[in-house]
Design a protein around this motif. Structure first.
Motif, PDB file in Angstrom:
ATOM      1  N   LYS A 295      26.536  -2.490  54.000  1.00 17.49           N
ATOM      2  CA  LYS A 295      25.887  -3.457  54.885  1.00 17.49           C
ATOM      3  C   LYS A 295      24.789  -2.833  55.740  1.00 17.49           C
ATOM      4  O   LYS A 295      24.063  -3.548  56.435  1.00 17.49           O
ATOM      5  N   THR A 296      24.689  -1.506  55.702  1.00 18.19           N
ATOM      6  CA  THR A 296      23.560  -0.820  56.342  1.00 18.19           C
ATOM      7  C   THR A 296      22.847   0.105  55.363  1.00 18.19           C
ATOM      8  O   THR A 296      21.916   0.813  55.754  1.00 18.19           O
ATOM      9  N   ASP A 297      23.288   0.127  54.095  1.00 18.32           N
ATOM     10  CA  ASP A 297      22.713   0.968  53.049  1.00 18.32           C
ATOM     11  C   ASP A 297      22.828   2.460  53.394  1.00 18.32           C
ATOM     12  O   ASP A 297      21.868   3.210  53.256  1.00 18.32           O
ATOM     13  N   LEU A 298      24.016   2.876  53.831  1.00 17.51           N
ATOM     14  CA  LEU A 298      24.242   4.279  54.166  1.00 17.51           C
ATOM     15  C   LEU A 298      25.413   4.832  53.367  1.00 17.51           C
ATOM     16  O   LEU A 298      26.359   4.111  53.028  1.00 17.51           O
ATOM     17  N   ALA A 299      25.344   6.128  53.072  1.00 16.01           N
ATOM     18  CA  ALA A 299      26.435   6.833  52.409  1.00 16.01           C
ATOM     19  C   ALA A 299      26.508   8.241  52.974  1.00 16.01           C
ATOM     20  O   ALA A 299      25.488   8.812  53.382  1.00 16.01           O
ATOM     21  N   VAL A 300      27.718   8.807  52.986  1.00 16.47           N
ATOM     22  CA  VAL A 300      27.927  10.173  53.446  1.00 16.47           C
ATOM     23  C   VAL A 300      28.475  10.990  52.281  1.00 16.47           C
ATOM     24  O   VAL A 300      29.461  10.598  51.646  1.00 16.47           O
ATOM     25  N   LEU A 301      27.812  12.115  51.995  1.00 18.84           N
ATOM     26  CA  LEU A 301      28.239  13.032  50.945  1.00 18.84           C
ATOM     27  C   LEU A 301      28.801  14.300  51.576  1.00 18.84           C
ATOM     28  O   LEU A 301      28.502  14.627  52.725  1.00 18.84           O
ATOM     29  N   LYS A 302      29.598  15.050  50.796  1.00 19.58           N
ATOM     30  CA  LYS A 302      30.138  16.327  51.256  1.00 19.58           C
ATOM     31  C   LYS A 302      29.976  17.361  50.155  1.00 19.58           C
ATOM     32  O   LYS A 302      30.303  17.107  48.993  1.00 19.58           O
ATOM     33  N   ILE A 303      29.423  18.515  50.528  1.00 24.50           N
ATOM     34  CA  ILE A 303      29.345  19.647  49.614  1.00 24.50           C
ATOM     35  C   ILE A 303      30.143  20.800  50.205  1.00 24.50           C
ATOM     36  O   ILE A 303      30.371  20.871  51.413  1.00 24.50           O
ATOM     37  N   ASN A 304      30.590  21.705  49.340  1.00 25.64           N
ATOM     38  CA  ASN A 304      31.399  22.837  49.773  1.00 25.64           C
ATOM     39  C   ASN A 304      30.480  23.972  50.221  1.00 25.64           C
ATOM     40  O   ASN A 304      30.116  24.859  49.437  1.00 25.64           O
ATOM     41  N   ALA A 305      30.078  23.925  51.473  1.00 27.09           N
ATOM     42  CA  ALA A 305      29.161  24.939  52.014  1.00 27.09           C
ATOM     43  C   ALA A 305      29.352  25.011  53.522  1.00 27.09           C
ATOM     44  O   ALA A 305      29.830  24.062  54.153  1.00 27.09           O
ATOM     45  N   GLU A 306      28.971  26.141  54.096  1.00 26.51           N
ATOM     46  CA  GLU A 306      29.090  26.355  55.532  1.00 26.51           C
ATOM     47  C   GLU A 306      27.773  26.895  56.080  1.00 26.51           C
ATOM     48  O   GLU A 306      26.936  27.409  55.334  1.00 26.51           O
ATOM     49  N   ASN A 307      27.614  26.783  57.387  1.00 25.60           N
ATOM     50  CA  ASN A 307      26.451  27.346  58.094  1.00 25.60           C
ATOM     51  C   ASN A 307      25.120  26.860  57.522  1.00 25.60           C
ATOM     52  O   ASN A 307      24.163  27.628  57.398  1.00 25.60           O
ATOM     53  N   LEU A 308      25.085  25.603  57.173  1.00 17.07           N
ATOM     54  CA  LEU A 308      23.855  25.019  56.642  1.00 17.07           C
ATOM     55  C   LEU A 308      22.916  24.641  57.787  1.00 17.07           C
ATOM     56  O   LEU A 308      23.358  24.259  58.873  1.00 17.07           O
ATOM     57  N   PRO A 309      21.599  24.716  57.561  1.00 19.64           N
ATOM     58  CA  PRO A 309      20.655  24.212  58.571  1.00 19.64           C
ATOM     59  C   PRO A 309      20.766  22.702  58.670  1.00 19.64           C
ATOM     60  O   PRO A 309      20.913  22.016  57.652  1.00 19.64           O
ATOM     61  N   TYR A 310      20.714  22.169  59.875  1.00 20.96           N
ATOM     62  CA  TYR A 310      20.821  20.727  60.055  1.00 20.96           C
ATOM     63  C   TYR A 310      19.868  20.292  61.161  1.00 20.96           C
ATOM     64  O   TYR A 310      19.322  21.124  61.903  1.00 20.96           O
TER      65      TYR A 310
END
Length: 383
Positions: A154-169
């Motif tokens: 209803k807002t056209d959003l999705a959340v994904l998860k990858i197996n990684a740490e200390n990523l730039p955000y």
């Protein structure tokens, strides 16, 4: 004086002017400095000033803003999303993606933005809808298999998860403070071209395009003229400091390619939904329990409204809902919520969409041409 006299007079004047110029250009003639502007040998550092030639140049206007740092900061946190459909009926999904690779697999491509350093990524629902296999490629070309944590169509959003740490955000800006005329950057993978940065300004806020088919969809887009094309979907819209303002979602086009306007979901709404998905697996939506619409000229005449041209009209009240319990009535004109002026439907739906079940809203309405305030306690969508 006859014509001949005029001619010789003009000729004499021209000769005098020519001799004066020639004399000024002689190498041994020194011309006072105040008659010729001083030009610095270091461009863009100093400007000519007869009183103080070393005085620093004034700040450049807005069009001289340097986006390089914002672009570097943003591209590091943007990913390319490759969504494949391996085990589905081809006729069912072909219309979704309209794309087929050489191996015969159907799929689509889009962008995403790293939301947290522990591997949570935001993208659009339509990028990963109906897919079996999602691969995420980071800016440093590392590839990860991604899983879907949750979606909110209803807002056209999705959340994904990858197996990684200390990523730039990216740090989030306050999208409520964004204004038309403000510089923005759109970053993503348009037409498969990864790490592409385009610049523009915010053209408008609170746009409703009726893109989402659900009757209670939330649409309140930030409109920009930064170039966005297929493949940009799910990528970030950032301000001149590289802070996240929204998620690029759609373009206004008759050809399928950019024609001047693009649209992003504001980050204040995105964060509310994404945080719920990460914590609970789904968006815990709050509702007011009403049907509403933007005030029209017909409404103004029907309700005999004086000095009112903006607001949202209550068309229906759901029995037992938050609006009924708070005393809201059909034909009330909502003009403000918690002190924020409400001009049209997208502004109000965004405010409600960002609310949590149990949140209390102070709603200002016009009823029978008189102002009054009501307290509405939002309810959970499943109540």
């Amino acid at each position: 004086m006859n014509v001949r006299a005029h001619f010789f007079s003009a000729l004499a004047g021209g000769l005098v002017a020519a001799l004066l110029v020639a004399w000024l250009l002689r190498p041994d003639v020194v011309v006072p400095s105040h008659t010729i502007p001083v030009v610095s040998t270091e461009p863009a550092l100093y400007w000519a000033d007869r009183a103080d030639p070393s005085r620093p140049m004034p700040e450049l206007p807005a069009f001289g803003v340097d986006f390089r740092q914002a672009a570097r900061r943003t591209t590091m946190a943007v990913v390319h999303v490759d969504a494949r459909v391996d085990g589905r009926d081809r006729a069912t999904v072909k219309a979704l993606f309209n794309r087929e690779d050489n191996s015969g697999n159907l799929g689509g491509q889009g962008s995403g933005v790293i939301y947290r350093p522990d591997g949570y990524i935001i993208t659009n629902y339509h990028v990963v809808e109906a897919t079996d296999n999602i691969t995420v490629t980071t800016d440093d070309r590392r590839r990860y298999s991604a899983e879907i944590v949750g979606v909110e169509p209803k807002t056209d959003l999705a959340v994904l998860k990858i197996n990684a740490e200390n990523l730039p955000y990216l740090k989030s800006a306050n999208s409520d403070d964004a204004e038309p005329g403000q510089w923005v950057l759109a970053v993503g993978s348009p037409l498969g071209l990864t790490s592409t940065v385009t610049a523009g300004i915010i053209s408008a806020k609170g746009r409703n395009l009726s893109l989402l088919r659900d009757p209670d969809a939330i649409e309140s887009f930030i409109q920009t003229d930064a170039a966005v094309n297929p493949g940009n979907s799910g990528g970030p819209l950032v301000d001149a400091d590289g802070q996240l303002l929204g998620i690029n979602t759609a373009i206004a086009s008759r050809t399928g390619l950019f024609q001047g306007y693009s649209f992003a979901i504001p980050i204040n709404l995105v964060s509310r939904i994404v945080d719920d998905i990460i914590e609970y697996g789904s968006f815990r939506r709050a509702l007011m329990g009403v049907e509403i619409s933007t005030l029209t000229a017909a409404d103004i005449e029907r309700l005999n409204l004086s000095d009112r041209s903006e607001g949202v009209v209550v068309d229906a009240i759901f029995p037992g809902g938050a609006a009924e319990q708070g005393g809201l009535l059909v034909d009330d004109l909502i003009v403000a919520v918690d002190g924020r002026v409400i001009r049209d439907l997208p502004e109000l739906t965004e405010i409600i969409g960002r609310g949590r079940p149990g949140d209390r809203l102070l709603v200002a309405v016009i009823r029978d041409n008189k102002s009054r305030e009501l307290t509405i306690d939002l309810q959970a969508a499943d109540e």
